[in-house]
Write a protein that holds these residues in place. Sequence first.
Motif, PDB file in Angstrom:
ATOM      1  N   ASN A   1       0.944  -1.238   0.059  1.00 11.06           N
ATOM      2  CA  ASN A   1       0.022   0.006  -0.072  1.00 11.06           C
ATOM      3  C   ASN A   1       0.888   1.439  -0.035  1.00 11.06           C
ATOM      4  N   THR A   2       2.026   1.204   0.746  1.00  9.60           N
ATOM      5  CA  THR A   2       2.916   2.317   0.796  1.00  9.60           C
ATOM      6  C   THR A   2       3.593   2.602  -0.546  1.00  9.60           C
ATOM      7  N   MET A   3       4.106   1.562  -1.030  1.00  9.38           N
ATOM      8  CA  MET A   3       4.609   1.548  -2.487  1.00  9.38           C
ATOM      9  C   MET A   3       3.547   2.077  -3.555  1.00  9.38           C
ATOM     10  N   ASN A   4       2.330   1.545  -3.255  1.00 10.15           N
ATOM     11  CA  ASN A   4       1.387   2.188  -4.360  1.00 10.15           C
ATOM     12  C   ASN A   4       1.331   3.788  -4.432  1.00 10.15           C
ATOM     13  N   ILE A   5       1.215   4.156  -3.185  1.00 11.03           N
ATOM     14  CA  ILE A   5       0.970   5.590  -3.002  1.00 11.03           C
ATOM     15  C   ILE A   5       2.172   6.331  -3.381  1.00 11.03           C
ATOM     16  N   LEU A   6       3.520   5.675  -3.365  1.00 12.23           N
ATOM     17  CA  LEU A   6       4.646   6.619  -3.812  1.00 12.23           C
ATOM     18  C   LEU A   6       4.935   6.545  -5.185  1.00 12.23           C
ATOM     19  N   GLN A   7       4.222   5.841  -6.149  1.00 11.16           N
ATOM     20  CA  GLN A   7       4.435   5.620  -7.420  1.00 11.16           C
ATOM     21  C   GLN A   7       4.874   7.000  -8.543  1.00 11.16           C
ATOM     22  N   GLY A   8       5.941   6.805  -8.763  1.00  9.70           N
ATOM     23  CA  GLY A   8       6.236   8.116  -9.459  1.00  9.70           C
ATOM     24  C   GLY A   8       7.108   9.114  -9.014  1.00  9.70           C
ATOM     25  N   VAL A   9       7.502   8.944  -7.653  1.00  4.09           N
ATOM     26  CA  VAL A   9       8.032  10.147  -6.902  1.00  4.09           C
ATOM     27  C   VAL A   9       9.487   9.854  -7.485  1.00  4.09           C
ATOM     28  N   ILE A  10      10.167  11.105  -7.528  1.00  3.81           N
ATOM     29  CA  ILE A  10      11.477  11.390  -7.609  1.00  3.81           C
ATOM     30  C   ILE A  10      12.145  11.793  -6.041  1.00  3.81           C
ATOM     31  N   ALA A  11      13.062  10.948  -6.125  1.00  4.44           N
ATOM     32  CA  ALA A  11      13.870  11.312  -4.403  1.00  4.44           C
ATOM     33  C   ALA A  11      15.254  11.168  -4.815  1.00  4.44           C
ATOM     34  N   LEU A  12      16.058  11.888  -3.897  1.00  7.47           N
ATOM     35  CA  LEU A  12      17.598  12.025  -3.634  1.00  7.47           C
ATOM     36  C   LEU A  12      17.929  11.064  -2.636  1.00  7.47           C
ATOM     37  N   ARG A  13      19.009  10.225  -2.781  1.00  5.39           N
ATOM     38  CA  ARG A  13      19.674   9.360  -1.811  1.00  5.39           C
ATOM     39  C   ARG A  13      21.351   9.728  -1.693  1.00  5.39           C
ATOM     40  N   HIS A  14      21.899   9.774  -0.620  1.00  6.30           N
ATOM     41  CA  HIS A  14      23.174  10.053  -0.631  1.00  6.30           C
ATOM     42  C   HIS A  14      23.971   8.894  -1.460  1.00  6.30           C
ATOM     43  N   TYR A  15      24.944   9.602  -2.349  1.00  2.00           N
ATOM     44  CA  TYR A  15      25.685   8.370  -3.145  1.00  2.00           C
ATOM     45  C   TYR A  15      26.883   8.070  -2.408  1.00  2.00           C
ATOM     46  N   THR A  16      27.126   6.705  -2.209  1.00  2.00           N
ATOM     47  CA  THR A  16      28.154   6.257  -1.714  1.00  2.00           C
ATOM     48  C   THR A  16      28.806   5.207  -2.482  1.00  2.00           C
ATOM     49  N   PRO A  17      30.107   5.285  -2.973  1.00  2.00           N
ATOM     50  CA  PRO A  17      30.687   4.267  -4.092  1.00  2.00           C
ATOM     51  C   PRO A  17      30.552   2.984  -3.439  1.00  2.00           C
ATOM     52  N   ASP A  18      30.149   1.854  -4.634  1.00  4.86           N
ATOM     53  CA  ASP A  18      30.284   0.515  -4.241  1.00  4.86           C
ATOM     54  C   ASP A  18      31.740  -0.228  -4.242  1.00  4.86           C
ATOM     55  N   THR A  19      32.220   0.181  -3.078  1.00  3.91           N
ATOM     56  CA  THR A  19      33.640  -0.410  -2.804  1.00  3.91           C
ATOM     57  C   THR A  19      33.635  -1.736  -2.069  1.00  3.91           C
ATOM     58  N   ASP A  20      34.747  -2.362  -2.207  1.00  3.46           N
ATOM     59  CA  ASP A  20      34.777  -3.624  -1.600  1.00  3.46           C
ATOM     60  C   ASP A  20      34.436  -3.598   0.113  1.00  3.46           C
ATOM     61  N   LEU A  21      34.930  -2.326   0.693  1.00  4.81           N
ATOM     62  CA  LEU A  21      34.623  -2.138   1.860  1.00  4.81           C
ATOM     63  C   LEU A  21      33.210  -2.079   2.320  1.00  4.81           C
ATOM     64  N   LYS A  22      32.432  -1.217   1.490  1.00  4.26           N
ATOM     65  CA  LYS A  22      31.371  -1.056   1.500  1.00  4.26           C
ATOM     66  C   LYS A  22      30.515  -2.218   1.236  1.00  4.26           C
ATOM     67  N   LYS A  23      30.890  -3.226   0.468  1.00  4.77           N
ATOM     68  CA  LYS A  23      30.148  -4.621   0.358  1.00  4.77           C
ATOM     69  C   LYS A  23      30.362  -5.445   1.589  1.00  4.77           C
ATOM     70  N   SER A  24      31.389  -5.413   1.933  1.00  2.00           N
ATOM     71  CA  SER A  24      31.877  -6.119   3.160  1.00  2.00           C
ATOM     72  C   SER A  24      30.961  -5.576   4.389  1.00  2.00           C
ATOM     73  N   PHE A  25      31.039  -4.299   4.650  1.00  2.00           N
ATOM     74  CA  PHE A  25      30.194  -4.036   5.821  1.00  2.00           C
ATOM     75  C   PHE A  25      28.673  -4.404   5.630  1.00  2.00           C
ATOM     76  N   MET A  26      27.932  -4.260   4.412  1.00  3.55           N
ATOM     77  CA  MET A  26      26.534  -4.360   4.154  1.00  3.55           C
ATOM     78  C   MET A  26      26.650  -5.955   4.314  1.00  3.55           C
ATOM     79  N   SER A  27      27.225  -6.897   3.978  1.00  8.57           N
ATOM     80  CA  SER A  27      27.240  -8.472   4.169  1.00  8.57           C
ATOM     81  C   SER A  27      26.944  -8.720   5.583  1.00  8.57           C
ATOM     82  N   LYS A  28      27.945  -8.139   6.417  1.00  8.11           N
ATOM     83  CA  LYS A  28      27.607  -8.396   7.631  1.00  8.11           C
ATOM     84  C   LYS A  28      26.468  -7.778   8.555  1.00  8.11           C
TER      85      LYS A  28
END
Length: 654
Positions: free
Chosen positions: A289-316
């Motif tokens: 229901n929440t996703m249906n409401i938000l259809q078509g919205v443009i949003a900004l998110r902080h960009y962080t490079p997909d480094t190995d360090l970031k991937k390792s942190f996200m995996s754990k």
Amino acid sequence: MEEVLLISRFITRSLILLSLWFLCFPPGVVCDTGNVSASSNSSSKPKVINIGALFTLNSVLGEAANRAIQAAVDDVNSDPTILNGVQLKLLISDTNCSGFIGTMEALQLMESDVVVAIGPQSSGIAHVISHVVNELHVPLLSFGATDPTLSSMQYPYFLRTTPSDHFQMYAIADIVDYYGWREVIAIFVDDDYGRSGISVLGDALAKKRAKISYKAAFSPGDTESKINDLLVEVNLMESRVYVVHVNPDTGLNIFSVANALNMMGSGYVWIATDWLPSYLDSKDAVDSNTMNILQGVIALRHYTPDTDLKKSFMSKWNNLKYKGSAGHAGFNSYALYAYDSVWLAAHALDVFLNEGGNLSFSYDPKLHDTNGSMLHLASLRVFNGGEQLLQTLLRMNFTGVSGQIQFDPDKHLVHPAYDVLNIVGTGTRRIGYWSNYSHLSVVPPETLYTKPPNISTGSQHLYSVIWPGDTTSTPRGWVFPNNGQPLRIAVPNRVGYKEFASKDKSPQGVRGYCIDVFEAAISLLPYAVPRTYMLYGDGKRNPSYNELVSRVAQNVYDAAVGDITIVTNRTKIVDFTQPYMESGLVVVALVKEAKSNPWAFLKPFTAEMWFVTALFFLFVGAVVWILEHRINSEFRGPPRRQLITVCWLVYLTH
């Protein structure tokens, strides 16, 4: 005599011991062997260093930050390559999303002699706490306070470890300019975070020749009923481009009410700041229901490079032992900045200690309790090495899970960048990037850093967007306001030349050639133009056209339609359309080029004209012959010769 000698020796020894005490511990220096070293001998390092954390635990950003900060402290303490065995002790205080409670918690935290404080995530609380850390010389590393007015000049000990909203608002201005919109409506929370961000947005839009047409502010605790009234007022206005800059904990109420008001359909544009992706990322699963409401919205998110360090942190991430209590167990970009804030403090403390930094505290004579106060201000002590540690923090340069951690001269992180997202289906789709280096692009920012910066209009690119209403056509961004007044069109009520404009009994009340031309132009527009015609003059004498033009300039009328001559004095106060009536001086040109014809000069001569010309020719010849043949020898002789002479003479005279 012996008693006097013993007393003298006792006094002498006491004075010697007292002198040695003051030599080792000067006045104002406090020794705390449990946490930090207060000795002037910098060679001895403490075993434990206190660092503090201030944020709202039970919040979208706070829960993610709590897990990240505690994980970072564990990682630092288990890493033998940093701090040489010195352990970090984390002291967490809950600001409870309150400026007052946040201030009290900050004061209590400072009683524990912390050398670095991390947080808060709230810009409003950061404003208050910054005064505390400024007084006590304790660097404050904020992973979530994005208010642009938290300047380094006013708050020298405030250091932002996340991009400022200054850059985010310029990213939104570039998006607005990219799609050709000229007006937006700002919907924001009425606090330091909301007001300051929208203020910067107004400045950024002005540089793009756009503007905020209306600022719709609401209080953080407003009910859905008040938000409904606010959006109803917004929906009556012209602009259909909305920028939503609110808190992640309550921001979805805006879209829920907007959906109930049918404001999430075709023709509307919704742009959300980074709060929305932070909320969606923090959830393990977002309901349909929440996703249906938000259809078509443009949003900004902080960009962080997909480094190995970031991937390792996200995996754990999901295996971390620190769990949230409000169900926000998901990962978001603020968790990365919170994690890197601890490592920034650890790297700086390592350098600080290796350079002989002094982890000592002294009492501030300005902080004392008076009139029986129970606040215990005297227990607050100033960090003597605060300035040196701050300078050490500012020159740090390392790669963290969020990317490069380095500060520019204005104390901003280098290379601020954002993902530009389009919410479609059950998730988000990245349609491009924005960086302070090259602005809008479909190429990752780190790729552009190796090339010369290019912010020209032709270099700005985004992938296609699916807008609200499931359409790929870019919305126009505005409509005629529902509460707007129709255009007031003045029509001169003349006595003569009524064919141009005059009074009529038709529903529109006027008729004439000028009215027909105006109506034809209106019909070519792709939208409706409400209008009402208003006669100017009494119909008994011609009205003054100069006065009519002046009334338009004074906004008595919105426009005027009629046979109004364009003269210099009138053009100085109003704008005229291009003239559509024939003027006195024209240039005639063929629409289609005619073929060359050497006998074209004969076209005007018709058969009747040739007959009349021949008749006059013979008539003149006869008159000449009658007058000349008796006295002129050239008109005598054979008839043939006389006829030739007459024709030749008549031809010469013509």
